[in-house]
Enzyme design. Structure first.
Site, PDB file in Angstrom:
ATOM      1  CG  ASP A   1       1.155   0.677   2.890  1.00 33.18           C
ATOM      2  OD1 ASP A   1       1.523  -0.233   3.634  1.00 33.18           O
ATOM      3  OD2 ASP A   1       1.811   1.443   2.256  1.00 33.18           O
TER       4      ASP A   1
ATOM      5  CE  LYS B   1       9.187  -1.741   5.884  1.00 31.04           C
ATOM      6  NZ  LYS B   1       8.622  -0.721   5.146  1.00 31.04           N
TER       7      LYS B   1
ATOM      8  CE1 TYR C   1       8.878   4.650  -0.889  1.00 32.17           C
ATOM      9  CE2 TYR C   1       8.959   2.766   0.611  1.00 32.17           C
ATOM     10  CZ  TYR C   1       9.285   3.467  -0.543  1.00 32.17           C
ATOM     11  OH  TYR C   1       9.971   2.611  -1.460  1.00 32.17           O
TER      12      TYR C   1
HETATM   13  C1  LIG Z   1       8.380  -0.321   3.797  1.00 33.78           C
HETATM   14  C2  LIG Z   1       6.879  -0.043   3.179  1.00 33.78           C
HETATM   15  C3  LIG Z   1       6.751  -0.047   1.871  1.00 33.78           C
HETATM   16  C4  LIG Z   1       7.721  -0.967   1.110  1.00 33.78           C
HETATM   17  O1  LIG Z   1       7.929  -1.988   1.277  1.00 33.78           O
HETATM   18  P1  LIG Z   1       9.304  -2.989   0.472  1.00 33.78           P
HETATM   19  O2  LIG Z   1       9.045  -4.315   1.118  1.00 33.78           O
HETATM   20  O3  LIG Z   1      10.306  -2.046   1.040  1.00 33.78           O
HETATM   21  O4  LIG Z   1       8.667  -2.868  -1.067  1.00 33.78           O
HETATM   22  C5  LIG Z   1       5.261   0.031   1.526  1.00 33.78           C
HETATM   23  N1  LIG Z   1       4.510   0.781   2.567  1.00 33.78           N
HETATM   24  C6  LIG Z   1       4.916   0.978   3.755  1.00 33.78           C
HETATM   25  C7  LIG Z   1       4.035   1.749   4.600  1.00 33.78           C
HETATM   26  C8  LIG Z   1       6.343   0.677   4.182  1.00 33.78           C
HETATM   27  O5  LIG Z   1       6.457   1.205   5.342  1.00 33.78           O
END
Ligand SMILES: *Cc1c(COP(=O)(O)O)cnc(C)c1O
Length: 429
Positions: free
Chosen positions: A238, A266, A144
């Site tokens: 990511d 995060k 994701y």
């Molecule tokens: C949570 C997450 C996102 C998206 O971040 P948001 O702050 O919810 O937009 C993108 N990539 C990874 C790997 C994530 O865990």
């Protein structure tokens, strides 16, 4: 344990909020029942509006790595609030947080702050395209990367929980440059390169956390990077979830792989809306105002969020809880495996640093297809039993549980007891 007030608020919330929530992962769609409404949280604990208190293994889906309301963070943001909330001009703290982040990632000379992980990744993708002059991006099934159109296919997490194959409203044109490969399967990446000559790069979670925890096997990341270099394509890592979670800095360093572009979110905001993307100078110089790739934000580098991020990362560096995280995760793994054995329930446990979760399957889980063999009904039973025994988990089989440095010995005992009770409940289904 009663959920009366949560129930009342949920019913009220349904009128003007979609499904009573502002993010679908907070809905209890796959576990049944209604979402909790939270009143407050402190340290390792979270308390709902009915006064039920839980050991929190959701931690806002990752950011609250120090636990809730750490006093140093609280102090820093209170101080920042006195000077104003947003200026539309630069502040000293942006430089400070940028230095902390760049110092923690060997391959990062410059960073740009944004407001969410989604924004970080969509900008990182744009940057990869700008730098290479190519359009196609490979992503892995079950990873994701936020809710931008181009990557909202085979996206694990919330979509998997709701059994959605992809999102409605995403036009074919938006995903026509997105290619899907299988996690831990380099051959599936090579096949795309053999079929296309306009691939800008590959994006992945260095340790997947959005199909449940799935770790890279053998030298997957290293081999991938080596292959991409031979093709002149970029590796976009990511680390929105993994950044500062398993080491101070990125998971890529633990696997001895350097990203071309790193995306963060995060933990770096410590609970405030902060995302970031960064790379070496040569790549970041593509970004406006230095270069021709446009990306902007009214609230980017927000002073309160910067203060929260600096205080969180500074405290995190001081605490250096990573060894302790490994130990606690290992203890939880043993609890899970032993109670599963005791009650004759088939599970697989995956963990990495402060991320862990059981899959209710007898298969080894190394990709999304494996993860999907899990019995989500068993998870739902397990989830509710954990709640009733005072442990707050993400309401989905396909989400990682997170550890905070605020966890006490007593909390761990509580988790152990809850696991035993919950596994027993699963065995009685
Ligand atoms: C949570 C997450 C996102 C998206 O971040 P948001 O702050 O919810 O937009 C993108 N990539 C990874 C790997 C994530 O865990």
């Amino acid at each position: 344990m009663e959920f009366k007030k949560s129930q009342e608020l949920y019913n009220k919330g349904l009128v003007n909020l979609v499904g009573g929530v502002n993010s679908p992962v907070r809905a209890f769609a796959s576990v049944g029942g209604n979402p909790l409404f939270i009143k407050k949280a402190k340290g390792s604990k979270i308390t709902d509006v009915d006064g039920n208190s839980y050991v929190d293994l959701v931690l806002s889906y990752g950011p609250m790595i120090l636990g809730h309301r750490h006093k140093k963070v609280q102090k820093a943001i209170t101080k920042a609030l006195k000077n104003g909330y947003s200026f539309g001009a630069s502040t000293k703290n942006e430089i400070k947080l940028a230095k902390i982040v760049c110092d923690a990632f060997p391959g990062m000379d410059k960073v740009r702050f944004v407001n969410s992980g989604t924004e970080a990744v969509l900008s990182g993708i744009r940057l990869a395209r700008a730098f290479t002059g190519k359009d196609k991006i490979i992503k892995f099934s079950g990873c994701y990367h936020g809710h931008q159109d181009a990557l909202l296919v085979a996206a694990g997490s919330g979509l998997a929980t709701l059994s959605l194959p992809g999102s409605k409203g995403v036009p074919e044109g938006a995903v026509k440059n997105t290619l899907i490969a299988n996690y831990n399967d380099l051959e599936s990446v090579k096949a795309h390169f053999e079929a296309h000559d306009d691939i800008a790069g590959v994006i992945l979670e260095p340790v997947a956390g959005n199909m449940g925890v799935v770790t890279p096997q053998n030298d997957f990341l290293k081999e991938l990077k080596k292959y991409l270099e031979s093709k002149g394509a970029l590796l976009i890592v990511d680390e929105v979830m993994t950044g500062f979670r398993s080491k101070f800095g990125g998971a890529q360093e633990l696997f001895d792989v350097e990203a071309d572009i790193t995306c963060l979110g995060k933990v770096i905001g410590g609970g405030f809306p902060v995302g970031a993307y960064g790379a070496r100078n040569e790549i970041m110089e593509m970004v406006a105002p230095l270069g021709g790739m446009y990306q902007a934000g009214t609230l980017s580098g927000n002073p309160i969020a910067m203060a929260g991020g600096i205080a969180t990362l500074t405290e995190l560096k001081k605490q250096n809880p990573y060894e302790k995280f490994n130990e606690i995760a290992q203890i939880i793994e043993v609890f899970l495996l032993e109670s599963a054995k005791k009650y004759d329930v088939e599970i697989t446990v995956n963990r990495f640093g402060s991320m862990i979760n059981p899959f209710f399957t007898n298969k080894t889980v190394t990709n999304f297809e494996d993860a999907q063999t899990s019995d989500t009904k068993k998870f739902a039973t397990f989830f509710w039993a954990m709640m009733h025994n005072g442990v707050f988990l993400p309401p989905s089989q396909f989400e990682a549980w997170f550890l905070s440095s605020a966890l006490s010995e007593k909390d761990i005992q509580k988790i152990a007891k809850a696991i035993d009770k919950s596994m027993e409940a699963v065995s009685k289904m």
